[in-house]
Motif scaffolding. Sequence first.
Motif, PDB file in Angstrom:
ATOM      1  N   HIS A  70       0.855  -1.201   0.000  1.00 23.22           N
ATOM      2  CA  HIS A  70       0.000   0.000   0.000  1.00 23.22           C
ATOM      3  C   HIS A  70       0.884   1.243   0.000  1.00 23.22           C
ATOM      4  O   HIS A  70       1.481   1.589   1.024  1.00 23.22           O
ATOM      5  CB  HIS A  70      -0.903  -0.031   1.254  1.00 23.22           C
ATOM      6  N   HIS A  72       1.441   5.351  -2.010  1.00 23.52           N
ATOM      7  CA  HIS A  72       1.015   6.426  -2.921  1.00 23.52           C
ATOM      8  C   HIS A  72       2.310   7.147  -3.328  1.00 23.52           C
ATOM      9  O   HIS A  72       2.535   8.298  -2.972  1.00 23.52           O
ATOM     10  CB  HIS A  72       0.097   7.419  -2.207  1.00 23.52           C
ATOM     11  N   ARG A  79       3.888  18.472   1.443  1.00 24.23           N
ATOM     12  CA  ARG A  79       2.865  18.880   2.418  1.00 24.23           C
ATOM     13  C   ARG A  79       3.521  19.228   3.758  1.00 24.23           C
ATOM     14  O   ARG A  79       2.926  19.046   4.817  1.00 24.23           O
ATOM     15  CB  ARG A  79       1.833  17.767   2.567  1.00 24.23           C
ATOM     16  N   TYR A  92      -6.321  16.509  10.482  1.00 25.05           N
ATOM     17  CA  TYR A  92      -6.226  16.041   9.082  1.00 25.05           C
ATOM     18  C   TYR A  92      -7.560  16.291   8.374  1.00 25.05           C
ATOM     19  O   TYR A  92      -7.597  16.783   7.243  1.00 25.05           O
ATOM     20  CB  TYR A  92      -5.888  14.542   9.128  1.00 25.05           C
ATOM     21  N   ILE A 102      -5.160  16.154   0.694  1.00 25.06           N
ATOM     22  CA  ILE A 102      -5.053  15.412  -0.568  1.00 25.06           C
ATOM     23  C   ILE A 102      -5.198  16.367  -1.754  1.00 25.06           C
ATOM     24  O   ILE A 102      -4.460  16.264  -2.741  1.00 25.06           O
ATOM     25  CB  ILE A 102      -6.116  14.283  -0.603  1.00 25.06           C
ATOM     26  N   TYR A 142      -4.187  11.073  -7.042  1.00 27.42           N
ATOM     27  CA  TYR A 142      -3.894  12.511  -6.920  1.00 27.42           C
ATOM     28  C   TYR A 142      -4.090  13.218  -8.265  1.00 27.42           C
ATOM     29  O   TYR A 142      -3.602  14.324  -8.459  1.00 27.42           O
ATOM     30  CB  TYR A 142      -2.463  12.742  -6.441  1.00 27.42           C
ATOM     31  N   HIS A 175     -10.634   8.871  -4.444  1.00 33.67           N
ATOM     32  CA  HIS A 175      -9.765   9.194  -3.298  1.00 33.67           C
ATOM     33  C   HIS A 175     -10.253  10.455  -2.607  1.00 33.67           C
ATOM     34  O   HIS A 175     -10.264  10.557  -1.379  1.00 33.67           O
ATOM     35  CB  HIS A 175      -8.317   9.361  -3.791  1.00 33.67           C
ATOM     36  N   HIS A 240      -9.707   1.793   1.355  1.00 30.22           N
ATOM     37  CA  HIS A 240      -9.287   2.536   2.540  1.00 30.22           C
ATOM     38  C   HIS A 240     -10.572   2.670   3.367  1.00 30.22           C
ATOM     39  O   HIS A 240     -11.512   3.349   2.928  1.00 30.22           O
ATOM     40  CB  HIS A 240      -8.842   3.950   2.183  1.00 30.22           C
ATOM     41  N   GLN A 243     -10.811   4.299   8.722  1.00 27.67           N
ATOM     42  CA  GLN A 243      -9.575   4.946   9.190  1.00 27.67           C
ATOM     43  C   GLN A 243      -9.875   6.006  10.255  1.00 27.67           C
ATOM     44  O   GLN A 243      -9.182   6.096  11.261  1.00 27.67           O
ATOM     45  CB  GLN A 243      -8.834   5.616   8.016  1.00 27.67           C
ATOM     46  N   HIS A 263      -6.087   0.338   6.729  1.00 31.22           N
ATOM     47  CA  HIS A 263      -6.197   1.269   7.881  1.00 31.22           C
ATOM     48  C   HIS A 263      -6.985   0.589   9.001  1.00 31.22           C
ATOM     49  O   HIS A 263      -6.429   0.196   9.988  1.00 31.22           O
ATOM     50  CB  HIS A 263      -6.857   2.620   7.524  1.00 31.22           C
ATOM     51  N   ALA A 288       0.622   5.953   9.087  1.00 27.78           N
ATOM     52  CA  ALA A 288      -0.435   6.977   9.084  1.00 27.78           C
ATOM     53  C   ALA A 288      -0.941   7.214  10.505  1.00 27.78           C
ATOM     54  O   ALA A 288      -1.194   8.355  10.908  1.00 27.78           O
ATOM     55  CB  ALA A 288      -1.572   6.560   8.161  1.00 27.78           C
ATOM     56  N   ASP A 315       2.188   2.813   3.400  1.00 29.68           N
ATOM     57  CA  ASP A 315       1.236   3.880   3.028  1.00 29.68           C
ATOM     58  C   ASP A 315       2.014   5.131   2.594  1.00 29.68           C
ATOM     59  O   ASP A 315       1.518   6.251   2.741  1.00 29.68           O
ATOM     60  CB  ASP A 315       0.296   4.199   4.200  1.00 29.68           C
ATOM     61  N   PRO A 318       2.476  11.822   0.662  1.00 35.63           N
ATOM     62  CA  PRO A 318       2.984  13.112   1.132  1.00 35.63           C
ATOM     63  C   PRO A 318       2.250  13.681   2.342  1.00 35.63           C
ATOM     64  O   PRO A 318       2.727  14.651   2.946  1.00 35.63           O
ATOM     65  CB  PRO A 318       2.763  14.025  -0.082  1.00 35.63           C
ATOM     66  N   GLY A 319       1.091  13.094   2.712  1.00 36.29           N
ATOM     67  CA  GLY A 319       0.309  13.687   3.792  1.00 36.29           C
ATOM     68  C   GLY A 319       0.320  12.861   5.055  1.00 36.29           C
ATOM     69  O   GLY A 319       1.002  13.180   6.030  1.00 36.29           O
ATOM     70  N   SER A 320      -0.412  11.749   5.025  1.00 39.41           N
ATOM     71  CA  SER A 320      -0.619  10.998   6.263  1.00 39.41           C
ATOM     72  C   SER A 320       0.518  10.051   6.613  1.00 39.41           C
ATOM     73  O   SER A 320       0.551   9.526   7.726  1.00 39.41           O
ATOM     74  CB  SER A 320      -1.922  10.193   6.158  1.00 39.41           C
TER      75      SER A 320
HETATM   76  O1  NIG Z   1      -3.849   6.135   2.908  1.00 40.54           O
HETATM   77  N1  NIG Z   1      -6.610   7.821   3.621  1.00 40.54           N
HETATM   78  C1  NIG Z   1      -6.510   8.291   2.531  1.00 40.54           C
HETATM   79  N2  NIG Z   1      -5.476   8.290   1.717  1.00 40.54           N
HETATM   80  C2  NIG Z   1      -4.122   8.286   2.103  1.00 40.54           C
HETATM   81  C3  NIG Z   1      -3.635   9.641   2.449  1.00 40.54           C
HETATM   82  C4  NIG Z   1      -3.305  10.411   1.307  1.00 40.54           C
HETATM   83  C5  NIG Z   1      -2.845  11.788   1.655  1.00 40.54           C
HETATM   84  O2  NIG Z   1      -3.034  12.303   2.778  1.00 40.54           O
HETATM   85  O3  NIG Z   1      -2.298  12.359   0.714  1.00 40.54           O
HETATM   86  C6  NIG Z   1      -3.834   7.314   3.198  1.00 40.54           C
HETATM   87  O4  NIG Z   1      -3.594   7.669   4.352  1.00 40.54           O
END
Ligand code: NIG
Length: 404
Positions: A70, A72, A79, A92, A102, A142, A175, A240, A243, A263, A288, A315, A318-320
Amino acid sequence: MSNTTPTRRLWREMNVFDGLHTLPEPMAVITDGARVASLVPMREFDEEIAEGCHDMGRGGVMTPGLVDCHTHLVFGGSRADEFEARLEGISYEEIARRGGGILSTVTATREASEDELLELARPRLEALIADGVTTVEIKSGYGLTVGDELKMLRVARRLGEALPVRVVTTLLGAHALPPEFKDESDGYIDLVCQEMVPAAASEGLADAVDVFCEKIAFSVAQCERVFEAAEAHGLPIKAHAEQLSNLGGTAMAARHGALSADHIEYLDEAGIAAMRKAGSVAVILPGAFHTLRETQQPPIAALREAGVPMAVATDANPGSSPLFMPTLMLNLACTLFRLTPQEALAGMTAHGATALGLKGEGRIREGAAADLCVWNVDTPAALAYAVQPGRLHQRLFQGELTHA
Ligand code: NIG
Ligand code: FE
Protein backbone atom coordinates in the motif's frame (compact mmCIF):
# COMPACT_ATOMS: atom_id res chain seq x y z
CA MET A 1 16.72 -14.68 -24.37
CA SER A 2 20.27 -15.70 -23.61
CA ASN A 3 21.32 -19.33 -23.86
CA THR A 4 23.55 -19.28 -20.80
CA THR A 5 22.77 -21.74 -18.02
CA PRO A 6 20.87 -20.04 -15.20
CA THR A 7 23.05 -19.08 -12.28
CA ARG A 8 22.87 -21.34 -9.25
CA ARG A 9 23.58 -19.55 -6.01
CA LEU A 10 24.19 -21.01 -2.57
CA TRP A 11 23.93 -19.44 0.88
CA ARG A 12 24.96 -21.42 3.96
CA GLU A 13 24.02 -21.15 7.62
CA MET A 14 21.08 -18.87 6.96
CA ASN A 15 18.57 -17.92 9.60
CA VAL A 16 15.50 -18.03 7.37
CA PHE A 17 12.19 -16.27 7.87
CA ASP A 18 10.14 -18.01 5.18
CA GLY A 19 7.31 -15.46 4.89
CA LEU A 20 5.21 -16.97 7.68
CA HIS A 21 7.65 -18.36 10.24
CA THR A 22 11.28 -18.37 11.27
CA LEU A 23 12.66 -21.80 10.45
CA PRO A 24 13.92 -23.66 13.53
CA GLU A 25 17.42 -24.43 12.32
CA PRO A 26 20.14 -22.95 10.09
CA MET A 27 19.55 -23.61 6.42
CA ALA A 28 21.36 -23.80 3.12
CA VAL A 29 19.41 -22.03 0.40
CA ILE A 30 19.97 -22.59 -3.30
CA THR A 31 18.46 -20.54 -6.09
CA ASP A 32 18.50 -21.55 -9.72
CA GLY A 33 17.90 -18.62 -12.04
CA ALA A 34 14.73 -16.84 -11.01
CA ARG A 35 13.51 -19.57 -8.63
CA VAL A 36 14.36 -20.98 -5.24
CA ALA A 37 15.65 -24.48 -6.00
CA SER A 38 16.07 -25.93 -2.52
CA LEU A 39 16.18 -25.32 1.19
CA VAL A 40 18.25 -27.80 3.13
CA PRO A 41 18.87 -27.89 6.90
CA MET A 42 22.62 -27.45 7.47
CA ARG A 43 22.82 -30.73 9.39
CA GLU A 44 21.85 -32.50 6.14
CA PHE A 45 24.20 -30.40 4.03
CA ASP A 46 26.56 -32.27 1.78
CA GLU A 47 29.30 -30.52 -0.24
CA GLU A 48 27.90 -32.17 -3.37
CA ILE A 49 24.96 -29.79 -3.13
CA ALA A 50 27.38 -26.90 -3.56
CA GLU A 51 28.66 -28.11 -6.90
CA GLY A 52 28.25 -25.57 -9.69
CA CYS A 53 26.87 -22.95 -7.31
CA HIS A 54 28.09 -19.41 -6.79
CA ASP A 55 29.02 -19.15 -3.14
CA MET A 56 26.95 -16.26 -1.76
CA GLY A 57 28.36 -16.44 1.75
CA ARG A 58 27.25 -17.75 5.09
CA GLY A 59 25.35 -16.47 8.09
CA GLY A 60 22.80 -13.72 8.48
CA VAL A 61 19.07 -13.52 8.15
CA MET A 62 17.26 -14.31 4.91
CA THR A 63 13.72 -13.15 4.24
CA PRO A 64 11.57 -13.02 1.15
CA GLY A 65 11.92 -9.69 -0.64
CA LEU A 66 9.63 -7.30 1.22
CA VAL A 67 6.18 -6.63 -0.20
CA ASP A 68 4.94 -3.08 0.39
CA CYS A 69 1.27 -3.58 -0.49
CA HIS A 70 0.00 0.00 0.00
CA THR A 71 1.77 3.13 -1.24
CA HIS A 72 1.02 6.43 -2.92
CA LEU A 73 4.54 6.97 -4.26
CA VAL A 74 3.65 9.03 -7.33
CA PHE A 75 2.83 12.63 -6.44
CA GLY A 76 3.88 16.22 -6.98
CA GLY A 77 4.57 18.86 -4.35
CA SER A 78 5.12 18.67 -0.62
CA ARG A 79 2.87 18.88 2.42
CA ALA A 80 5.46 20.11 4.93
CA ASP A 81 3.22 23.12 5.65
CA GLU A 82 0.34 20.80 6.50
CA PHE A 83 2.64 18.89 8.85
CA GLU A 84 3.30 22.11 10.72
CA ALA A 85 -0.39 23.04 10.76
CA ARG A 86 -1.26 19.66 12.26
CA LEU A 87 1.36 20.16 14.95
CA GLU A 88 -0.41 23.39 15.82
CA GLY A 89 -3.59 21.40 16.40
CA ILE A 90 -5.50 21.52 13.10
CA SER A 91 -6.77 18.03 12.29
CA TYR A 92 -6.23 16.04 9.08
CA GLU A 93 -10.00 16.19 8.45
CA GLU A 94 -10.12 19.95 9.01
CA ILE A 95 -7.27 20.50 6.56
CA ALA A 96 -9.14 18.37 4.01
CA ARG A 97 -12.38 20.32 4.56
CA ARG A 98 -10.49 23.55 3.93
CA GLY A 99 -9.40 22.21 0.54
CA GLY A 100 -5.85 21.32 1.58
CA GLY A 101 -4.55 17.84 2.30
CA ILE A 102 -5.05 15.41 -0.57
CA LEU A 103 -6.37 18.23 -2.81
CA SER A 104 -3.17 20.24 -2.44
CA THR A 105 -1.26 17.21 -3.74
CA VAL A 106 -3.83 16.92 -6.54
CA THR A 107 -3.01 20.45 -7.74
CA ALA A 108 0.73 19.77 -7.78
CA THR A 109 0.29 16.36 -9.41
CA ARG A 110 -1.90 17.70 -12.18
CA GLU A 111 0.70 20.38 -12.93
CA ALA A 112 3.53 17.87 -13.24
CA SER A 113 4.27 16.02 -16.47
CA GLU A 114 4.60 12.25 -16.63
CA ASP A 115 8.39 12.56 -16.85
CA GLU A 116 8.53 14.94 -13.90
CA LEU A 117 6.41 12.63 -11.77
CA LEU A 118 8.65 9.73 -12.71
CA GLU A 119 11.78 11.58 -11.58
CA LEU A 120 10.08 12.66 -8.33
CA ALA A 121 8.97 9.12 -7.55
CA ARG A 122 12.23 7.41 -8.47
CA PRO A 123 14.21 8.26 -5.30
CA ARG A 124 11.23 7.35 -3.14
CA LEU A 125 11.07 3.94 -4.75
CA GLU A 126 14.86 3.61 -4.55
CA ALA A 127 14.56 4.18 -0.79
CA LEU A 128 12.08 1.30 -0.52
CA ILE A 129 14.31 -0.93 -2.63
CA ALA A 130 17.34 -0.10 -0.47
CA ASP A 131 15.32 -1.28 2.52
CA GLY A 132 14.48 -4.64 0.94
CA VAL A 133 11.32 -4.16 -1.12
CA THR A 134 10.98 -6.35 -4.22
CA THR A 135 7.22 -5.90 -4.80
CA VAL A 136 5.43 -2.61 -4.34
CA GLU A 137 1.89 -1.49 -4.94
CA ILE A 138 1.48 2.07 -6.23
CA LYS A 139 -1.87 3.85 -6.27
CA SER A 140 -3.14 6.70 -8.36
CA GLY A 141 -5.53 9.10 -6.60
CA TYR A 142 -3.89 12.51 -6.92
CA GLY A 143 -5.09 13.16 -10.48
CA LEU A 144 -8.87 12.88 -10.16
CA THR A 145 -9.47 13.41 -13.88
CA VAL A 146 -9.38 10.54 -16.35
CA GLY A 147 -6.22 11.92 -17.96
CA ASP A 148 -4.39 12.64 -14.72
CA GLU A 149 -5.28 9.31 -13.12
CA LEU A 150 -4.04 7.44 -16.19
CA LYS A 151 -0.91 9.62 -16.18
CA MET A 152 -0.16 8.52 -12.61
CA LEU A 153 -0.73 4.87 -13.46
CA ARG A 154 1.57 5.12 -16.47
CA VAL A 155 4.26 6.58 -14.22
CA ALA A 156 3.79 3.66 -11.84
CA ARG A 157 4.17 1.17 -14.70
CA ARG A 158 7.27 2.99 -15.97
CA LEU A 159 8.83 2.85 -12.50
CA GLY A 160 8.52 -0.93 -12.66
CA GLU A 161 10.35 -0.91 -15.99
CA ALA A 162 13.06 1.50 -14.81
CA LEU A 163 13.95 -0.14 -11.50
CA PRO A 164 14.48 -3.75 -10.36
CA VAL A 165 11.18 -4.13 -8.54
CA ARG A 166 7.75 -5.48 -9.36
CA VAL A 167 5.13 -2.73 -9.41
CA VAL A 168 1.46 -3.57 -8.92
CA THR A 169 -0.83 -0.65 -9.80
CA THR A 170 -4.12 0.40 -8.25
CA LEU A 171 -6.62 2.94 -9.57
CA LEU A 172 -7.75 5.14 -6.69
CA GLY A 173 -9.97 7.56 -8.61
CA ALA A 174 -12.38 7.70 -5.65
CA HIS A 175 -9.77 9.19 -3.30
CA ALA A 176 -11.13 12.72 -2.84
CA LEU A 177 -13.75 14.92 -4.45
CA PRO A 178 -12.03 17.19 -6.97
CA PRO A 179 -12.95 20.90 -6.86
CA GLU A 180 -14.72 20.78 -10.27
CA PHE A 181 -17.31 18.45 -8.70
CA LYS A 182 -17.89 20.42 -5.48
CA ASP A 183 -21.33 19.46 -4.13
CA GLU A 184 -21.71 16.91 -6.92
CA SER A 185 -20.03 13.87 -5.51
CA ASP A 186 -22.42 11.43 -7.22
CA GLY A 187 -21.50 13.07 -10.52
CA TYR A 188 -17.83 12.46 -9.80
CA ILE A 189 -18.56 8.82 -8.95
CA ASP A 190 -20.34 8.57 -12.33
CA LEU A 191 -17.10 9.72 -13.97
CA VAL A 192 -15.06 7.19 -11.99
CA CYS A 193 -17.43 4.34 -12.88
CA GLN A 194 -18.23 5.24 -16.47
CA GLU A 195 -14.89 6.59 -17.66
CA MET A 196 -11.95 6.10 -15.31
CA VAL A 197 -12.39 2.43 -14.47
CA PRO A 198 -13.13 1.44 -18.10
CA ALA A 199 -10.16 3.46 -19.42
CA ALA A 200 -7.71 2.11 -16.85
CA ALA A 201 -8.96 -1.42 -17.52
CA SER A 202 -8.84 -1.20 -21.31
CA GLU A 203 -5.33 0.26 -21.28
CA GLY A 204 -4.18 -2.42 -18.85
CA LEU A 205 -2.96 0.24 -16.45
CA ALA A 206 -4.67 -0.92 -13.25
CA ASP A 207 -4.26 -4.24 -11.47
CA ALA A 208 -6.95 -3.33 -8.90
CA VAL A 209 -9.38 -0.59 -7.90
CA ASP A 210 -9.37 1.15 -4.51
CA VAL A 211 -11.64 3.71 -2.81
CA PHE A 212 -11.46 6.01 0.22
CA CYS A 213 -14.61 5.28 2.21
CA GLU A 214 -14.81 8.05 4.80
CA LYS A 215 -16.86 11.10 5.75
CA ILE A 216 -14.27 13.37 4.13
CA ALA A 217 -14.25 11.21 1.00
CA PHE A 218 -16.99 8.85 -0.30
CA SER A 219 -19.96 7.06 1.23
CA VAL A 220 -20.41 3.31 1.44
CA ALA A 221 -23.03 3.47 -1.33
CA GLN A 222 -20.73 5.47 -3.60
CA CYS A 223 -17.82 3.12 -2.99
CA GLU A 224 -20.06 0.17 -3.76
CA ARG A 225 -20.85 1.67 -7.16
CA VAL A 226 -17.11 1.91 -7.88
CA PHE A 227 -16.69 -1.74 -6.90
CA GLU A 228 -19.50 -2.77 -9.24
CA ALA A 229 -17.75 -0.94 -12.08
CA ALA A 230 -14.46 -2.65 -11.19
CA GLU A 231 -16.17 -6.03 -11.16
CA ALA A 232 -17.73 -5.34 -14.54
CA HIS A 233 -14.20 -4.84 -15.88
CA GLY A 234 -12.74 -7.86 -14.13
CA LEU A 235 -10.62 -5.86 -11.68
CA PRO A 236 -10.15 -6.89 -8.05
CA ILE A 237 -11.00 -4.35 -5.36
CA LYS A 238 -9.70 -3.00 -2.05
CA ALA A 239 -10.65 -0.15 0.26
CA HIS A 240 -9.29 2.54 2.54
CA ALA A 241 -11.89 2.05 5.24
CA GLU A 242 -12.63 2.68 8.90
CA GLN A 243 -9.57 4.95 9.19
CA LEU A 244 -11.17 7.95 10.89
CA SER A 245 -14.65 6.62 11.71
CA ASN A 246 -16.72 3.46 11.40
CA LEU A 247 -18.94 3.68 8.31
CA GLY A 248 -19.15 -0.02 7.48
CA GLY A 249 -17.11 0.26 4.31
CA THR A 250 -15.02 -2.76 5.21
CA ALA A 251 -18.03 -5.07 5.54
CA MET A 252 -19.39 -3.85 2.20
CA ALA A 253 -15.96 -4.28 0.56
CA ALA A 254 -15.69 -7.79 2.01
CA ARG A 255 -19.11 -8.67 0.59
CA HIS A 256 -17.62 -7.78 -2.80
CA GLY A 257 -14.67 -10.09 -2.14
CA ALA A 258 -12.14 -7.32 -1.46
CA LEU A 259 -8.50 -8.35 -1.51
CA SER A 260 -7.96 -6.11 1.49
CA ALA A 261 -9.34 -3.43 3.77
CA ASP A 262 -6.68 -0.94 4.77
CA HIS A 263 -6.20 1.27 7.88
CA ILE A 264 -9.28 -0.14 9.76
CA GLU A 265 -8.59 1.56 13.09
CA TYR A 266 -12.37 1.82 13.71
CA LEU A 267 -13.25 -1.66 12.42
CA ASP A 268 -15.93 -3.42 14.49
CA GLU A 269 -16.83 -7.08 15.08
CA ALA A 270 -19.21 -7.21 12.12
CA GLY A 271 -16.44 -5.91 9.86
CA ILE A 272 -13.99 -8.48 11.18
CA ALA A 273 -16.50 -11.28 10.64
CA ALA A 274 -17.12 -10.10 7.08
CA MET A 275 -13.38 -10.00 6.36
CA ARG A 276 -12.90 -13.44 7.74
CA LYS A 277 -15.72 -14.83 5.62
CA ALA A 278 -14.38 -13.15 2.47
CA GLY A 279 -10.73 -14.02 3.10
CA SER A 280 -9.80 -10.33 2.90
CA VAL A 281 -6.46 -9.18 4.29
CA ALA A 282 -6.35 -6.49 7.00
CA VAL A 283 -3.68 -4.00 5.91
CA ILE A 284 -2.23 -2.30 8.97
CA LEU A 285 -0.70 1.12 8.33
CA PRO A 286 1.15 2.27 11.44
CA GLY A 287 2.85 5.12 9.57
CA ALA A 288 -0.43 6.98 9.08
CA PHE A 289 -1.51 6.26 12.67
CA HIS A 290 1.79 7.65 13.91
CA THR A 291 1.88 10.69 11.62
CA LEU A 292 -1.71 11.71 12.33
CA ARG A 293 -1.14 11.07 16.04
CA GLU A 294 -4.21 8.86 16.08
CA THR A 295 -5.33 7.21 19.30
CA GLN A 296 -7.88 4.64 18.06
CA GLN A 297 -6.01 1.36 17.74
CA PRO A 298 -6.92 -1.13 15.00
CA PRO A 299 -8.49 -4.26 16.56
CA ILE A 300 -5.35 -6.38 16.33
CA ALA A 301 -6.25 -8.93 19.00
CA ALA A 302 -9.69 -9.53 17.49
CA LEU A 303 -8.25 -9.86 13.97
CA ARG A 304 -5.68 -12.33 15.26
CA GLU A 305 -8.37 -14.26 17.11
CA ALA A 306 -10.53 -14.40 13.98
CA GLY A 307 -7.61 -15.58 11.85
CA VAL A 308 -7.79 -12.60 9.48
CA PRO A 309 -4.32 -12.27 7.89
CA MET A 310 -2.67 -8.96 8.70
CA ALA A 311 -0.38 -7.19 6.24
CA VAL A 312 1.83 -4.23 7.14
CA ALA A 313 2.69 -1.47 4.64
CA THR A 314 4.23 1.98 4.51
CA ASP A 315 1.24 3.88 3.03
CA ALA A 316 4.07 6.11 1.78
CA ASN A 317 2.42 9.37 0.73
CA PRO A 318 2.98 13.11 1.13
CA GLY A 319 0.31 13.69 3.79
CA SER A 320 -0.62 11.00 6.26
CA SER A 321 2.54 8.90 6.00
CA PRO A 322 5.61 10.63 4.53
CA LEU A 323 7.66 7.64 5.64
CA PHE A 324 9.63 5.72 3.06
CA MET A 325 11.22 3.03 5.21
CA PRO A 326 9.49 -0.36 5.27
CA THR A 327 11.51 -1.77 8.17
CA LEU A 328 10.46 1.24 10.26
CA MET A 329 6.88 -0.01 9.73
CA LEU A 330 7.86 -3.38 11.19
CA ASN A 331 9.01 -1.54 14.28
CA LEU A 332 5.93 0.72 14.48
CA ALA A 333 3.54 -2.21 13.95
CA CYS A 334 5.11 -3.87 17.00
CA THR A 335 5.53 -0.83 19.24
CA LEU A 336 2.24 0.92 18.42
CA PHE A 337 -0.04 -2.06 17.76
CA ARG A 338 1.71 -4.91 19.57
CA LEU A 339 2.11 -7.18 16.60
CA THR A 340 4.82 -9.72 17.24
CA PRO A 341 7.95 -9.24 15.10
CA GLN A 342 7.03 -12.46 13.29
CA GLU A 343 3.53 -11.14 12.55
CA ALA A 344 4.96 -7.86 11.31
CA LEU A 345 7.40 -9.66 9.03
CA ALA A 346 4.68 -11.97 7.69
CA GLY A 347 2.68 -8.79 7.12
CA MET A 348 5.36 -7.44 4.86
CA THR A 349 5.98 -10.69 3.02
CA ALA A 350 3.38 -13.47 2.64
CA HIS A 351 0.30 -11.52 3.76
CA GLY A 352 1.39 -8.40 1.88
CA ALA A 353 1.46 -10.54 -1.26
CA THR A 354 -2.01 -11.92 -0.54
CA ALA A 355 -3.32 -8.36 -0.16
CA LEU A 356 -2.19 -7.82 -3.76
CA GLY A 357 -3.86 -10.95 -5.07
CA LEU A 358 -0.50 -12.75 -5.14
CA LYS A 359 -1.44 -15.48 -2.68
CA GLY A 360 1.38 -17.96 -2.21
CA GLU A 361 4.06 -15.37 -2.99
CA GLY A 362 6.24 -13.50 -0.51
CA ARG A 363 7.57 -16.88 0.62
CA ILE A 364 10.87 -18.73 0.62
CA ARG A 365 10.26 -22.32 -0.38
CA GLU A 366 11.11 -24.58 -3.27
CA GLY A 367 9.79 -23.17 -6.50
CA ALA A 368 9.16 -19.68 -5.10
CA ALA A 369 10.42 -16.63 -6.97
CA ALA A 370 14.03 -15.80 -6.13
CA ASP A 371 13.08 -12.42 -4.66
CA LEU A 372 15.19 -12.55 -1.52
CA CYS A 373 16.93 -10.36 1.01
CA VAL A 374 19.90 -11.16 3.20
CA TRP A 375 20.25 -8.88 6.20
CA ASN A 376 23.11 -8.05 8.52
CA VAL A 377 21.16 -8.87 11.66
CA ASP A 378 21.22 -11.79 14.08
CA THR A 379 17.57 -12.79 14.04
CA PRO A 380 14.51 -11.94 11.95
CA ALA A 381 12.96 -10.21 14.97
CA ALA A 382 15.92 -7.82 15.04
CA LEU A 383 14.62 -6.27 11.83
CA ALA A 384 11.62 -4.99 13.80
CA TYR A 385 13.56 -4.29 16.97
CA ALA A 386 16.00 -1.66 15.71
CA VAL A 387 15.41 1.14 13.22
CA GLN A 388 18.61 1.30 11.26
CA PRO A 389 19.14 1.95 7.56
CA GLY A 390 21.83 0.00 5.75
CA ARG A 391 21.18 -3.46 7.13
CA LEU A 392 20.35 -4.94 3.74
CA HIS A 393 23.35 -7.04 2.75
CA GLN A 394 22.13 -8.69 -0.46
CA ARG A 395 18.97 -8.36 -2.48
CA LEU A 396 17.93 -10.70 -5.23
CA PHE A 397 15.19 -9.67 -7.63
CA GLN A 398 13.98 -12.38 -10.02
CA GLY A 399 17.23 -14.20 -9.37
CA GLU A 400 19.43 -11.21 -10.22
CA LEU A 401 21.68 -9.77 -7.55
CA THR A 402 20.80 -6.08 -7.32
CA HIS A 403 22.47 -5.17 -4.06
CA ALA A 404 25.61 -6.62 -2.56
O1 NIG B 1 -3.85 6.13 2.91
N1 NIG B 1 -6.61 7.82 3.62
C1 NIG B 1 -6.51 8.29 2.53
N2 NIG B 1 -5.48 8.29 1.72
C2 NIG B 1 -4.12 8.29 2.10
C3 NIG B 1 -3.63 9.64 2.45
C4 NIG B 1 -3.30 10.41 1.31
C5 NIG B 1 -2.84 11.79 1.66
O2 NIG B 1 -3.03 12.30 2.78
O3 NIG B 1 -2.30 12.36 0.71
C6 NIG B 1 -3.83 7.31 3.20
O4 NIG B 1 -3.59 7.67 4.35
FE1 FE C 1 -3.39 5.04 1.55
